[in-house]
Design a protein around this motif. Structure first.
Motif, PDB file in Angstrom:
ATOM      1  N   GLU B  51       4.500  16.557  -6.913  1.00 23.16           N
ATOM      2  CA  GLU B  51       5.615  16.941  -6.042  1.00 23.16           C
ATOM      3  C   GLU B  51       5.418  18.388  -5.588  1.00 23.16           C
ATOM      4  OE1 GLU B  51       8.265  15.167  -5.030  1.00 23.16           O
ATOM      5  OE2 GLU B  51       8.321  13.454  -6.398  1.00 23.16           O
ATOM      6  N   GLU B  81      10.994  18.772  -2.275  1.00 26.69           N
ATOM      7  CA  GLU B  81       9.819  18.374  -3.060  1.00 26.69           C
ATOM      8  C   GLU B  81       9.636  19.307  -4.252  1.00 26.69           C
ATOM      9  OE1 GLU B  81       9.079  15.595  -2.429  1.00 26.69           O
ATOM     10  OE2 GLU B  81       8.637  15.164  -0.329  1.00 26.69           O
ATOM     11  N   HIS B  84      12.144  18.353  -6.723  1.00 27.76           N
ATOM     12  CA  HIS B  84      11.756  17.160  -7.487  1.00 27.76           C
ATOM     13  C   HIS B  84      10.805  17.552  -8.608  1.00 27.76           C
ATOM     14  CE1 HIS B  84      12.505  14.500  -3.675  1.00 27.76           C
ATOM     15  NE2 HIS B  84      13.611  15.013  -4.185  1.00 27.76           N
ATOM     16  N   GLU B 168      14.860  11.097  -1.088  1.00 22.89           N
ATOM     17  CA  GLU B 168      13.732  10.609  -0.296  1.00 22.89           C
ATOM     18  C   GLU B 168      14.191   9.869   0.962  1.00 22.89           C
ATOM     19  OE1 GLU B 168      10.639  11.385  -0.553  1.00 22.89           O
ATOM     20  OE2 GLU B 168      10.574  12.263  -2.545  1.00 22.89           O
TER      21      GLU B 168
END
Ligand SMILES: [Fe+2]
Ligand SMILES: [Fe+2]
Lengths: 113, 318
Positions: B51, B81, B84, B168
Motif C-alpha cells: 500500500e 493508500e 491503508h 477503495e
C-alpha cells in the motif's frame, strides 16, 4: 450508607461492545464502578441483557482524550471535498460508460463470483 | 532435528484447527500456532508495505496533474493508500509483537530487502494515462484481491479490510474518471491511454501470482486466511475488466486472450513468471531502487520529528 466515603472510589467507565468479530468495538454507554472488573460485570448487566457479543472493553473516563464540542475548527473542511468521494465522480462516470454501452463497476460487483 | 511437539501444544493445535474449520474468527489475544502467526505476519506486512510503495507511482503525478481538481483527487487517493498501509502495519505489529516485531522493523525491512511489494509498484508511470490506468486496473486488481480476504479467519485483519474496501470504492471511481476522460478525448489522448494499457497488461497477470498452488498458498487455505486461489482471482479480474477495456474501443496486447465457452474460463498468455518473480525478489524493476531510496529517505530524514514528538511534553514542562 457512607456515600461520602465512596466518592472518589467509584469511577465512570465508558463501555465499548464488540458484537461480532468482523466489527470494531462500538461505544454504547457508561457505568459507574469501583474497579475495572466490576465495570465489566456492570456493562454486561446494564448493556448486554439481550444482544449477543464477543467482547467488551471498559475504559476509565478520565483516561479518554477527546475533542471539545465547541472546537469546530478541528473538524473544519476548508472547501468542498467531493473530489474525495464516490459521489464526486459516479454520475459523470455512469453517463460516460453509457456512451460506451457499459456500466460503471461498483464494489458489490467485486464481491460475487 | 525437528523439535518434538509438546503434548499440550498438540491439544491446543487440534482445538485451534477445529475452531478454524468451524469458521470461527481468531483474535490477536487467542492462542495460535507459530506457523499461522508467521504466515499471516508475512502476508499482512507485504500487503501494508505494498500500500505504501503503491503510493509512489501515482504520487509522481501529483505535481503534474492536468487540473487542480485532478490534483486534489489524486492527492486524496495517495493519502488513502498510505493510510491503508498504516492500518495494516498496526495489525502486523500486534501480531508480530510476540516475535519482537516493531513498526521500525516492519518499515526498515523494505530497504533491507526483507519484505517484498507487488510487482506493479516497481514499474514506471511515464504518462498521465498511466496514473489513470493504475487507478482503474491496478486498483481494480487490488480490490479483487482484497475483497477475497474479507472473510479471513484473522478477525483484526478482516475488520481493517472492511474499511479499506469501503475507501477503495472511491479509488475505482477516481481511476475510471481519469481514463474515461481520455477515452472520449482526442486521438492523441486515446493513443496515450492505449499505450498505458499495453504497458500495464502483463504486469496485471502476474499481480495475482502463479496458477500453481504454492506451499504458502496451501497453508493460507488450510488456515482459512484466504480461500480463493490466485487463478480464481485472476479470472474474476479478467471477467470484470476485459469487456470494459474493449467497450472503450481499446485493444489488449495478448493475442491468446479469449473466453473459452467450453471451460468457462479466460485463456491468456502466461506472463514471464521467472522474470517478474526475480524482479520482485531482487527489487530490480525499473523503479524499485529509486522508490526504495525515497522510502528510506523519508524514514530516516523524518526520524528527528518522531523523536521530537516524544520529547515535547518533557520540554514543555521545563
Ligand atoms: Fe489501498
Ligand atoms: Fe486503492
Amino acid at each position: 450508607m457512607r456515600l461520602q466515603e465512596a466518592e472518589g472510589l467509584y469511577h465512570p467507565y465508558e463501555v465499548f461492545v464488540q458484537y461480532d468479530h468482523l466489527q470494531h468495538h462500538q461505544h454504547v454507554g457508561s457505568v459507574l464502578a469501583p474497579s475495572p472488573e466490576v465495570a465489566l460485570l456492570m456493562a454486561r448487566e446494564n448493556l448486554l441483557r439481550r444482544e449477543r457479543a464477543v467482547n467488551v472493553w471498559v475504559v476509565r473516563k478520565d483516561q479518554i482524550h477527546a475533542t471539545d464540542y465547541g472546537d469546530d475548527d478541528f473538524f473544519a473542511q476548508e472547501f468542498d471535498r467531493s473530489y474525495r468521494r464516490v459521489d464526486g465522480y459516479s454520475a459523470d462516470n455512469a453517463r460516460k460508460w453509457k456512451q460506451f454501452k457499459q456500466r460503471a463497476l461498483e464494489l458489490e460487483d467485486m464481491l460475487g463470483d | 532435528m525437528t523439535e518434538a511437539v509438546k503434548p499440550e501444544d498438540e491439544a491446543k493445535l487440534e482445538e485451534f484447527m477445529a475452531r478454524i474449520e468451524r469458521g470461527e474468527k481468531i483474535e490477536a489475544t487467542d492462542w495460535m500456532p507459530d506457523e499461522y502467526r508467521r504466515i499471516l505476519l508475512k502476508f499482512i506486512q507485504m500487503h501494508g508495505v505494498s500500500e505504501i510503495m503503491g503510493a509512489y507511482p501515482e504520487k509522481e503525478w501529483v505535481p503534474k496533474a492536468p487540473t487542480l481538481r485532478r490534483k486534489l483527487g489524486l492527492m486524496s487517493k495517495v493519502q488513502d493508500e498510505v493510510g491503508h498501509g498504516q492500518l495494516l502495519l498496526r495489525v502486523a505489529e500486534e501480531l508480530g509483537a510476540p516475535l519482537g516485531v516493531t513498526r521500525e522493523s516492519l518499515i526498515t525491512d523494505i530497504f533491507h530487502g526483507r519484505t517484498k511489494f507487488h510487482n506493479v509498484f516497481h514499474m514506471e508511470s511515464p504518462t498521465w494515462a498511466d496514473a489513470g490506468v493504475i487507478g482503474w486496473l491496478v486498483d481494480g486488481a487490488a480490490i479483487i484481491a482484497q475483497t477475497a480476504l474479507l472473510d479471513t479467519s484473522y478477525a483484526p485483519y478482516g475488520r481493517v479490510l472492511k474499511r479499506i474496501c469501503a475507501e477503495e470504492s472511491f479509488h475505482m471511481q477516481h481511476g475510471e474518471s481519469i481514463i474515461l476522460a481520455l477515452a472520449e478525448g482526442t486521438k492523441e489522448q486515446r493513443q496515450m491511454l492505449q499505450d498505458a494499457v499495453n504497458r500495464w497488461w502483463e504486469s496485471l497477470y502476474f499481480f495475482f501470482g502463479p496458477p500453481t498452488i504454492s506451499r504458502s498458498a496451501e497453508l493460507m487455505m488450510k488456515y482459512r486466511i484466504r480461500e480463493k486461489t490466485n487463478e480464481q482471482l485472476r479470472q474474476k479480474f479478467l471477467s470484470r475488466y476485459v469487456p470494459r477495456v474493449h467497450s472503450l474501443g481499446l485493444t489488449l496486447p495478448d493475442k491468446n486472450l479469449h473466453y473459452d465457452e467450453a471451460t468457462q474460463t479466460w485463456s491468456y498468455t502466461q506472463p514471464d513468471w521467472e522474470r517478474w518473480g526475480r524482479m520482485v525478489r531482487e527489487n530490480s524493476g525499473p523503479k524499485s531502487q529509486e522508490r526504495i531510496a525515497l522510502r528510506r529517505q523519508a524514514h530516516e530524514g523524518q526520524r528527528w520529528v518522531r523523536e521530537a514528538m516524544v520529547d515535547s511534553p518533557h520540554r514543555a514542562a521545563v
